[in-house]
Design a protein around this motif. Sequence first.
Motif, PDB file in Angstrom:
ATOM      1  N   MET A   1      14.514  13.294  29.707  1.00  0.00           N
ATOM      2  CA  MET A   1      13.696  14.042  28.756  1.00  0.00           C
ATOM      3  C   MET A   1      14.485  15.179  28.113  1.00  0.00           C
ATOM      4  N   ASN A   2      15.334  15.835  28.909  1.00  0.00           N
ATOM      5  CA  ASN A   2      16.078  16.978  28.404  1.00  0.00           C
ATOM      6  C   ASN A   2      16.991  16.592  27.254  1.00  0.00           C
ATOM      7  N   LYS A   3      17.669  15.443  27.380  1.00  0.00           N
ATOM      8  CA  LYS A   3      18.560  14.986  26.312  1.00  0.00           C
ATOM      9  C   LYS A   3      17.777  14.710  25.035  1.00  0.00           C
ATOM     10  N   LEU A   4      16.616  14.063  25.175  1.00  0.00           N
ATOM     11  CA  LEU A   4      15.771  13.799  24.009  1.00  0.00           C
ATOM     12  C   LEU A   4      15.302  15.109  23.384  1.00  0.00           C
ATOM     13  N   SER A   5      14.934  16.063  24.218  1.00  0.00           N
ATOM     14  CA  SER A   5      14.500  17.362  23.710  1.00  0.00           C
ATOM     15  C   SER A   5      15.570  17.993  22.835  1.00  0.00           C
ATOM     16  N   GLU A   6      16.822  17.924  23.269  1.00  0.00           N
ATOM     17  CA  GLU A   6      17.924  18.512  22.499  1.00  0.00           C
ATOM     18  C   GLU A   6      18.139  17.797  21.170  1.00  0.00           C
ATOM     19  N   ILE A   7      17.966  16.474  21.169  1.00  0.00           N
ATOM     20  CA  ILE A   7      18.108  15.709  19.924  1.00  0.00           C
ATOM     21  C   ILE A   7      17.076  16.167  18.894  1.00  0.00           C
ATOM     22  N   TYR A   8      15.850  16.368  19.337  1.00  0.00           N
ATOM     23  CA  TYR A   8      14.785  16.781  18.427  1.00  0.00           C
ATOM     24  C   TYR A   8      14.994  18.226  17.972  1.00  0.00           C
ATOM     25  N   ARG A   9      15.450  19.062  18.856  1.00  0.00           N
ATOM     26  CA  ARG A   9      15.716  20.462  18.489  1.00  0.00           C
ATOM     27  C   ARG A   9      16.818  20.549  17.441  1.00  0.00           C
ATOM     28  N   GLU A  10      17.884  19.793  17.656  1.00  0.00           N
ATOM     29  CA  GLU A  10      19.006  19.825  16.712  1.00  0.00           C
ATOM     30  C   GLU A  10      18.597  19.292  15.339  1.00  0.00           C
ATOM     31  N   GLU A  11      17.780  18.247  15.327  1.00  0.00           N
ATOM     32  CA  GLU A  11      17.330  17.703  14.042  1.00  0.00           C
ATOM     33  C   GLU A  11      16.457  18.704  13.300  1.00  0.00           C
ATOM     34  N   LEU A  12      15.595  19.399  14.033  1.00  0.00           N
ATOM     35  CA  LEU A  12      14.729  20.414  13.427  1.00  0.00           C
ATOM     36  C   LEU A  12      15.543  21.548  12.827  1.00  0.00           C
ATOM     37  N   LEU A  13      16.427  22.133  13.634  1.00  0.00           N
ATOM     38  CA  LEU A  13      17.109  23.358  13.221  1.00  0.00           C
ATOM     39  C   LEU A  13      18.390  23.106  12.436  1.00  0.00           C
ATOM     40  N   GLY A  14      18.997  21.956  12.636  1.00  0.00           N
ATOM     41  CA  GLY A  14      20.255  21.684  11.959  1.00  0.00           C
ATOM     42  C   GLY A  14      20.121  20.875  10.692  1.00  0.00           C
ATOM     43  N   ASN A  15      18.958  20.247  10.484  1.00  0.00           N
ATOM     44  CA  ASN A  15      18.804  19.355   9.338  1.00  0.00           C
ATOM     45  C   ASN A  15      17.554  19.647   8.523  1.00  0.00           C
ATOM     46  N   HIS A 303       4.089   7.873  11.950  1.00  0.00           N
ATOM     47  CA  HIS A 303       5.054   7.593  13.002  1.00  0.00           C
ATOM     48  C   HIS A 303       5.480   8.855  13.753  1.00  0.00           C
ATOM     49  N   VAL A 304       5.661   9.955  13.036  1.00  0.00           N
ATOM     50  CA  VAL A 304       6.070  11.176  13.758  1.00  0.00           C
ATOM     51  C   VAL A 304       4.924  11.732  14.593  1.00  0.00           C
ATOM     52  N   GLU A 305       3.675  11.583  14.124  1.00  0.00           N
ATOM     53  CA  GLU A 305       2.540  12.025  14.943  1.00  0.00           C
ATOM     54  C   GLU A 305       2.397  11.145  16.184  1.00  0.00           C
ATOM     55  N   ALA A 306       2.720   9.865  16.043  1.00  0.00           N
ATOM     56  CA  ALA A 306       2.688   8.978  17.209  1.00  0.00           C
ATOM     57  C   ALA A 306       3.746   9.387  18.225  1.00  0.00           C
ATOM     58  N   LEU A 307       4.907   9.841  17.752  1.00  0.00           N
ATOM     59  CA  LEU A 307       5.934  10.342  18.664  1.00  0.00           C
ATOM     60  C   LEU A 307       5.428  11.545  19.459  1.00  0.00           C
ATOM     61  N   VAL A 308       4.763  12.472  18.776  1.00  0.00           N
ATOM     62  CA  VAL A 308       4.210  13.644  19.458  1.00  0.00           C
ATOM     63  C   VAL A 308       3.200  13.211  20.513  1.00  0.00           C
ATOM     64  N   CYS A 309       2.310  12.317  20.128  1.00  0.00           N
ATOM     65  CA  CYS A 309       1.244  11.876  21.028  1.00  0.00           C
ATOM     66  C   CYS A 309       1.808  11.223  22.277  1.00  0.00           C
ATOM     67  N   MET A 310       2.767  10.324  22.103  1.00  0.00           N
ATOM     68  CA  MET A 310       3.337   9.636  23.261  1.00  0.00           C
ATOM     69  C   MET A 310       4.210  10.564  24.103  1.00  0.00           C
ATOM     70  N   ALA A 311       4.871  11.522  23.471  1.00  0.00           N
ATOM     71  CA  ALA A 311       5.647  12.508  24.234  1.00  0.00           C
ATOM     72  C   ALA A 311       4.733  13.318  25.140  1.00  0.00           C
ATOM     73  N   LYS A 312       3.595  13.741  24.608  1.00  0.00           N
ATOM     74  CA  LYS A 312       2.646  14.521  25.401  1.00  0.00           C
ATOM     75  C   LYS A 312       2.048  13.672  26.522  1.00  0.00           C
ATOM     76  N   PHE A 375       9.429  19.853  16.344  1.00  0.00           N
ATOM     77  CA  PHE A 375       9.198  21.018  17.194  1.00  0.00           C
ATOM     78  C   PHE A 375       8.351  20.650  18.405  1.00  0.00           C
ATOM     79  N   GLN A 376       7.275  19.900  18.175  1.00  0.00           N
ATOM     80  CA  GLN A 376       6.380  19.529  19.264  1.00  0.00           C
ATOM     81  C   GLN A 376       7.090  18.666  20.304  1.00  0.00           C
ATOM     82  N   VAL A 377       7.850  17.676  19.853  1.00  0.00           N
ATOM     83  CA  VAL A 377       8.534  16.804  20.812  1.00  0.00           C
ATOM     84  C   VAL A 377       9.611  17.582  21.560  1.00  0.00           C
ATOM     85  N   TYR A 378      10.355  18.399  20.837  1.00  0.00           N
ATOM     86  CA  TYR A 378      11.381  19.230  21.478  1.00  0.00           C
ATOM     87  C   TYR A 378      10.778  20.104  22.576  1.00  0.00           C
ATOM     88  N   LYS A 379       9.671  20.784  22.279  1.00  0.00           N
ATOM     89  CA  LYS A 379       9.065  21.672  23.268  1.00  0.00           C
ATOM     90  C   LYS A 379       8.379  20.896  24.392  1.00  0.00           C
TER      91      LYS A 379
END
Length: 390
Positions: A1-15, A303-312, A375-379
């Motif tokens: 989970m931690n690796k995935l969290s970092e991928i989402y954080r980097e995409e949010l803040l870096g792109n 699709h992005v809302e589905a990612l949030v839902c399944m992450a939670k 942001f939601q998936v990262y957190k």
Amino acid sequence: MNKLSEIYREELLGNVIPFWMKHSKDETHGGYFTCLGRDGKVFDTDKFMWLQGREVWMFATLYNKLEAKQEWLDMALHGADFMKKYGRDSEGNWYFSLNQQGKPLVQPYNIFSDCFATMGFGALYEATKKDEFGEIAKQTFENILRRRNNTKGAYNKIYPGTRDLRNFSLPMILSNLSIELEHLLDKSLVEGLIQDVINEVMNVFYQPESGIIYENVNLDGSFSDSFEGRLLNPGHTIEAMWFMMDLGVRLNDQALINKSIDIALKALEYGWDEQYGGIFYFLDCKGNPPQQLEWDQKLWWVHVEALVCMAKAWSLTGNEAAKEWFLKLHDYTWNHFKDPEHGEWFGYLNRRGEVLLNLKGGKWKGCFHVPRALFQVYKTLEPQPEIQLI
């Protein structure tokens, strides 16, 4: 989970956030441009109040919940100033759209402008503690509650009395707004609203016989065998279910969380395109041709809302089906919607998953679903103390 969290954080803040910071700010007249081409070039200067409010909310929320960066707060204030000057009619209702200079173009027929204005100003009040922003948020929210049973008011084109239906969109949004505005509203109002929207979403629009949430039902909650009544929007259902999970955590209600996960998993099962992958936009519950000609398109927000839902769902319960769906959605979404060359994500694909429109923003897509989901998936997936639910 931690690796995935970092991928989402980097995409949010870096792109994604840098794309909007660079391209959406109107330095001349205020507010934000949202009609942005693939490379960020502005192709239309009209300003849509619901997207202005969403972008204010996004930058204020980053400031509140991620890091108190002045540039994020300044960006939120920039949009709020334009909205405050030009966005409302004499009765306090928010217009649907304005021209670049702030002259009204489309009347306040759509209550979603109000919903996202109150979200934006509520988050900005949290960031600044300025009473003016809090008052705008509260007054707008009171307007929403007053218009709740006839959201379009004088602009409603439905002939009354023949087929009066209840629509899912507003209770879905209110289930999220109830938490977003909790810091501004009377506690008893919030508690009552939360119970009301949970009942409406989970008991009125959800039909246990089919296991499906319908977009429109009769006033008594029964099924309407009509185009509107048969309409399914898997994305709406899935997004609403992560709102319900958030409420389940707040209320310490494991049963609500579990029911939300079950409904979301079923929506993914019937909404998934087995031939080409991705989630259908609209479906008819009886398999009839939907009236929406865009029914088979694959849209970013679904699709992005589905990612949030399944992450939670995965994070809260360890549900294996949710984990599998998250990874499947992650693969499809990142391979089809992310633009590897120009930043941000595409919004509209055809059924085969090919880019249909290469815009990054427009009348309906702005600085909201993609960055909020990242942001939601990262957190959600970052390491944290285990949540104990009774």
